[in-house]
Design a protein around this motif. Structure first.
Motif, PDB file in Angstrom:
ATOM      1  N   VAL A  65       0.596  -1.120  -0.223  1.00  0.00           N
ATOM      2  CA  VAL A  65      -0.094  -0.239  -0.451  1.00  0.00           C
ATOM      3  C   VAL A  65       1.057   1.288  -0.009  1.00  0.00           C
ATOM      4  O   VAL A  65       2.041   1.187   0.509  1.00  0.00           O
ATOM      5  CB  VAL A  65      -1.121   0.289   1.193  1.00  0.00           C
ATOM      6  N   ALA A  66       0.785   2.520  -0.471  1.00  0.00           N
ATOM      7  CA  ALA A  66       0.832   3.445  -0.718  1.00  0.00           C
ATOM      8  C   ALA A  66       0.269   4.680  -0.786  1.00  0.00           C
ATOM      9  O   ALA A  66       0.213   5.385  -1.694  1.00  0.00           O
ATOM     10  CB  ALA A  66       1.918   3.942  -1.995  1.00  0.00           C
ATOM     11  N   PRO A  67      -1.187   4.491   0.500  1.00  0.00           N
ATOM     12  CA  PRO A  67      -1.898   5.538   0.981  1.00  0.00           C
ATOM     13  C   PRO A  67      -0.681   7.461   0.475  1.00  0.00           C
ATOM     14  O   PRO A  67       0.403   7.751   1.504  1.00  0.00           O
ATOM     15  CB  PRO A  67      -2.251   5.384   1.803  1.00  0.00           C
ATOM     16  N   PRO A  68      -1.112   8.108   0.576  1.00  0.00           N
ATOM     17  CA  PRO A  68      -0.804   9.632   0.264  1.00  0.00           C
ATOM     18  C   PRO A  68      -0.860   9.965   1.281  1.00  0.00           C
ATOM     19  O   PRO A  68       0.573  10.059   1.695  1.00  0.00           O
ATOM     20  CB  PRO A  68      -2.132  10.464  -0.510  1.00  0.00           C
ATOM     21  N   GLY A  69      -1.491   9.808   2.442  1.00  0.00           N
ATOM     22  CA  GLY A  69      -1.417  10.511   3.733  1.00  0.00           C
ATOM     23  C   GLY A  69      -0.623   9.564   4.301  1.00  0.00           C
ATOM     24  O   GLY A  69      -0.457  10.231   5.693  1.00  0.00           O
ATOM     25  N   GLY A  70       0.191   8.498   4.162  1.00  0.00           N
ATOM     26  CA  GLY A  70       0.146   7.867   5.257  1.00  0.00           C
ATOM     27  C   GLY A  70      -0.371   6.988   5.703  1.00  0.00           C
ATOM     28  O   GLY A  70      -2.083   7.306   6.140  1.00  0.00           O
ATOM     29  N   LEU A  71       0.217   6.293   6.614  1.00  0.00           N
ATOM     30  CA  LEU A  71      -0.662   5.220   7.635  1.00  0.00           C
ATOM     31  C   LEU A  71      -1.210   5.956   8.792  1.00  0.00           C
ATOM     32  O   LEU A  71      -0.226   6.505   9.920  1.00  0.00           O
ATOM     33  CB  LEU A  71      -0.519   3.418   7.677  1.00  0.00           C
ATOM     34  N   VAL A  72      -2.376   5.681   9.659  1.00  0.00           N
ATOM     35  CA  VAL A  72      -3.114   6.846  10.583  1.00  0.00           C
ATOM     36  C   VAL A  72      -3.021   5.762  11.965  1.00  0.00           C
ATOM     37  O   VAL A  72      -2.641   6.348  13.305  1.00  0.00           O
ATOM     38  CB  VAL A  72      -4.041   6.769  10.607  1.00  0.00           C
ATOM     39  N   GLY A  73      -2.792   4.729  11.604  1.00  0.00           N
ATOM     40  CA  GLY A  73      -3.148   3.441  12.701  1.00  0.00           C
ATOM     41  C   GLY A  73      -1.270   2.692  12.882  1.00  0.00           C
ATOM     42  O   GLY A  73      -0.934   3.240  12.741  1.00  0.00           O
ATOM     43  N   ALA A  74      -1.941   2.195  13.923  1.00  0.00           N
ATOM     44  CA  ALA A  74      -0.915   1.294  14.677  1.00  0.00           C
ATOM     45  C   ALA A  74      -0.019   0.051  13.738  1.00  0.00           C
ATOM     46  O   ALA A  74      -0.676  -0.718  13.079  1.00  0.00           O
ATOM     47  CB  ALA A  74      -0.931   0.320  16.210  1.00  0.00           C
ATOM     48  N   THR A  75       1.865   0.436  13.610  1.00  0.00           N
ATOM     49  CA  THR A  75       2.160  -0.647  12.869  1.00  0.00           C
ATOM     50  C   THR A  75       2.967  -1.196  13.045  1.00  0.00           C
ATOM     51  O   THR A  75       4.031  -0.758  14.403  1.00  0.00           O
ATOM     52  CB  THR A  75       2.083  -0.117  11.491  1.00  0.00           C
ATOM     53  N   THR A  76       3.209  -2.054  13.005  1.00  0.00           N
ATOM     54  CA  THR A  76       4.771  -2.567  13.925  1.00  0.00           C
ATOM     55  C   THR A  76       5.479  -2.820  12.311  1.00  0.00           C
ATOM     56  O   THR A  76       5.490  -3.612  12.075  1.00  0.00           O
ATOM     57  CB  THR A  76       4.433  -4.320  14.321  1.00  0.00           C
ATOM     58  N   ASP A  77       6.880  -2.301  13.072  1.00  0.00           N
ATOM     59  CA  ASP A  77       8.313  -2.203  11.887  1.00  0.00           C
ATOM     60  C   ASP A  77       8.791  -3.655  11.643  1.00  0.00           C
ATOM     61  O   ASP A  77       9.541  -3.882  12.786  1.00  0.00           O
ATOM     62  CB  ASP A  77       8.616  -1.371  11.735  1.00  0.00           C
ATOM     63  N   SER A  78       9.028  -3.935  10.761  1.00  0.00           N
ATOM     64  CA  SER A  78       9.884  -5.230  11.005  1.00  0.00           C
ATOM     65  C   SER A  78      11.305  -4.943  10.760  1.00  0.00           C
ATOM     66  O   SER A  78      12.240  -5.987  11.006  1.00  0.00           O
ATOM     67  CB  SER A  78       9.630  -6.558  10.126  1.00  0.00           C
ATOM     68  N   LYS A  79      11.414  -3.567  10.383  1.00  0.00           N
ATOM     69  CA  LYS A  79      12.968  -3.514  10.058  1.00  0.00           C
ATOM     70  C   LYS A  79      13.580  -4.020   8.736  1.00  0.00           C
ATOM     71  O   LYS A  79      15.130  -3.551   9.223  1.00  0.00           O
ATOM     72  CB  LYS A  79      14.264  -3.493  11.719  1.00  0.00           C
TER      73      LYS A  79
END
Length: 576
Positions: A65-79
């Motif tokens: 995904v590439a939403p124009p305004g970015g993601l607004v909710g919680a995510t976990t980054d795998s690095k």
């Protein structure tokens, strides 16, 4: 950075028609699948609390995904970092692999792996249409972009990097591992059809598909939605072609791939030519300056009279699946090299080139899938993956629909001229062309017809009964009957042969007399005024109109609003 090529997906190997300043959508009654003018089928989902319109692609697996305004909710980054490259790698997306909650088609996945895109090349057209992501519906495996990236980063990639469908099946083990599509069509009389995507269930309108023949995925462990077809017929002619797979050649069958990420039929060039060679009045221009309206690996363009119907049927497990003529012929308005606008109809079955084979004889995209209800099953403990199809197009109704739609479009568009005249304007009078019956011999056309219709060779404008030069446009829904009703060559010769010979002899005598008189007059008067024919027409004979050949071809302009409903429509192409 891990880079994985999505070899099975042809998502970007086809043109995208951009529809003006705002996207043109047809949304089904359940707000399930969105039809972006027959070129993209998308779905609204929520990822990490953010609504995103994403493409549905049976030809790939991962989600990004590439939403124009970015993601607004919680995510976990795998690095970890992953990239999906399409085709030759010139089109790609890349970014960080995240986990977040995803809501799709009535299911909630608490921790779904996806690529949060940071960089993309080749997605500009989709973004302009409001599409900012993709969900792959293909087969999972350790070599997928996300699983491989996570494994390289120290995770168990096959476990925590599952694609969307695998995550849903894992959360719902008691349900069947399949999904099903109904795809709508923009531009027919009724703007057809309720479109739907169901997971582990059938659309109530198409439950009869459960009784359809099971088409096992071929080859069994190929990892893509390809099956065996028994062939096709076009206007009453059976068309077959050699398979890349020797075992299928023995049975006269072919392997075809179903891909929602591809707009049209991609076939070997010989098969494309064999299909349109059955259509009275159709002409192909080789290596043409006319811009194909679909992706093609060559520049050969088939031009058809706009009210000539292509009756094509695909065959699976001995059952017929008719294709709507609107899915086989594109209409457009072209700003021609002579400065005028003309309406023309082009064949939308195109040459797949090296995209096909080995092991893949044709690709059936949305042009096929709009005509069936399709079920894609990953199988179970007793059966491998398979596809089931339910026919959803009636041949006679589709032909009537086609004629009605084309009549409305032609009434509100610039003049249509004969295919021969249209080709001549673009490619010059010496264009390399083939007409009815001119398909290459590498595709086999089984037919009992004996006559080839004559073709218009002068500039002509269509009227209610034909072109203004006197050439006729057939409006018969069963064009094959026009061919099959022709008398046999032996009967015709027995009846008309002596008369024809007599006429030819008389004409020859007259020509000899005229030539003798002309020569004597020339010698007597010694006239040398004007240019010899060879010099006078040399420029015209060798002139070839060659507009700039770009992937975004500026020579194409939109037809009337009845066609695209948007006067600012522009034509664009993907080329990865």
């Amino acid at each position: 950075m891990l880079r994985t090529s999505a070899l099975s997906s042809l998502l970007l190997l086809r043109p995208l028609l951009a529809y003006g300043r705002s996207a043109q959508f047809l949304v089904d009654a359940d707000n399930n699948i969105i039809n972006n003018m027959n070129t993209r089928y998308t779905l609204n989902l929520t990822v990490a609390g953010t609504a995103v319109n994403v493409m549905l692609d049976t030809g790939s697996t991962d989600m990004w995904v590439a939403p124009p305004g970015g993601l607004v909710g919680a995510t976990t980054d795998s690095k970890t970092f992953a990239e999906i490259a399409y085709g030759d790698g010139s089109n790609f997306v890349n970014g960080s692999v995240l986990w977040g909650e995803v809501d799709i088609a009535g299911y909630t996945i608490p921790q779904q792996a996806f690529i949060n895109v940071l960089n993309s090349v080749g997605e500009e057209g989709d973004e302009a249409s409001g599409i900012f992501g993709l969900v792959g519906l293909g087969f999972t495996g350790p070599d997928g972009s996300i699983p491989a990236a996570l494994t390289a980063g120290g995770f168990n990639g096959t476990d925590v990097g599952k694609p969307v469908l695998s995550s849903i099946y894992a959360e719902n083990p008691s349900k069947g591992q399949f999904f099903a599509f109904s795809l709508s069509r923009v531009g027919d009389v009724n703007d057809t059809a309720d479109a739907s995507l169901t997971i582990s269930d059938y659309d109530p309108n198409y439950v009869a598909v459960a009784n359809s023949p099971v088409l096992p995925v071929y080859p069994p462990k190929g990892g893509r939605w390809s099956v065996v077809t028994d062939g096709i017929t076009a206007n009453g002619h059976t068309i077959s072609w050699p398979s890349f797979d020797d075992s299928l050649n023995a049975t006269g069958q072919n392997a075809v791939l179903f891909d929602t990420g591809t707009t049209n039929f991609l076939m070997p060039a010989a098969v494309r030519d064999a299909i349109y060679s059955t259509v009275p009045g159709a002409i192909v221009s080789r290596n043409s300056s006319i811009s194909n309206l679909e992706f093609s690996e060559d520049n050969d363009v088939w031009v058809l009279p706009c009210n000539a119907i292509v009756n094509m049927t695909t065959i699976f497990a001995g059952q017929d699946f008719p294709i709507h003529p609107l899915d086989l012929v594109d209409i457009g308005v072209f700003n021609a090299p002579d400065g005028n606008n003309y309406t023309a109809c082009l064949g939308s079955v195109t040459n797949g080139g090296p995209i096909l084979g080995p092991g893949l004889d044709a690709l059936y995209g949305d042009s096929f899938l709009r005509n069936v209800y399709s079920v894609f099953s990953f199988g179970n403990s007793s059966m491998g993956p398979y596809v089931q199809l339910l026919a959803d197009t009636d041949t006679d109704a589709a032909a009537a629909d086609y004629l009605s739609v084309r009549a409305e479009q032609l009434a509100e568009s610039p003049a249509e001229i004969s295919p021969a005249a249209f080709i001549s304007i673009y490619d010059g009078p010496n264009a390399v062309t083939s007409a009815v019956g001119g398909g290459p011999t590498s595709a086999v056309i089984a037919t009992t017809t004996a006559a080839t219709p004559t073709l218009a060779t002068t500039t002509a404008v269509p009227t209610a009964t034909g072109y203004t030069d006197g050439s006729a446009i057939s409006s018969d829904k069963n064009l094959a009957a026009d061919l099959d009703s022709s008398p046999s060559s032996n009967d015709s010769w027995g009846k008309w042969g002596p008369i024809i010979v007599g006429l030819l002899a008389t004409n020859l005598l007259i020509l000899l007399l005229v030539a003798f008189v002309s020569v004597m007059t020339y010698i007597r008067n010694g006239r040398k005024a004007g240019l010899p024919m060879s010099d006078k027409y040399a420029g015209a004979a060798h002139q070839r109109y060659v507009p700039v050949k770009l992937r975004d071809d500026s020579s194409f302009v939109p037809p009337a609003e009845t066609l695209y409903d948007d006067e600012d429509h522009a034509h664009g192409r993907y080329s990865d």
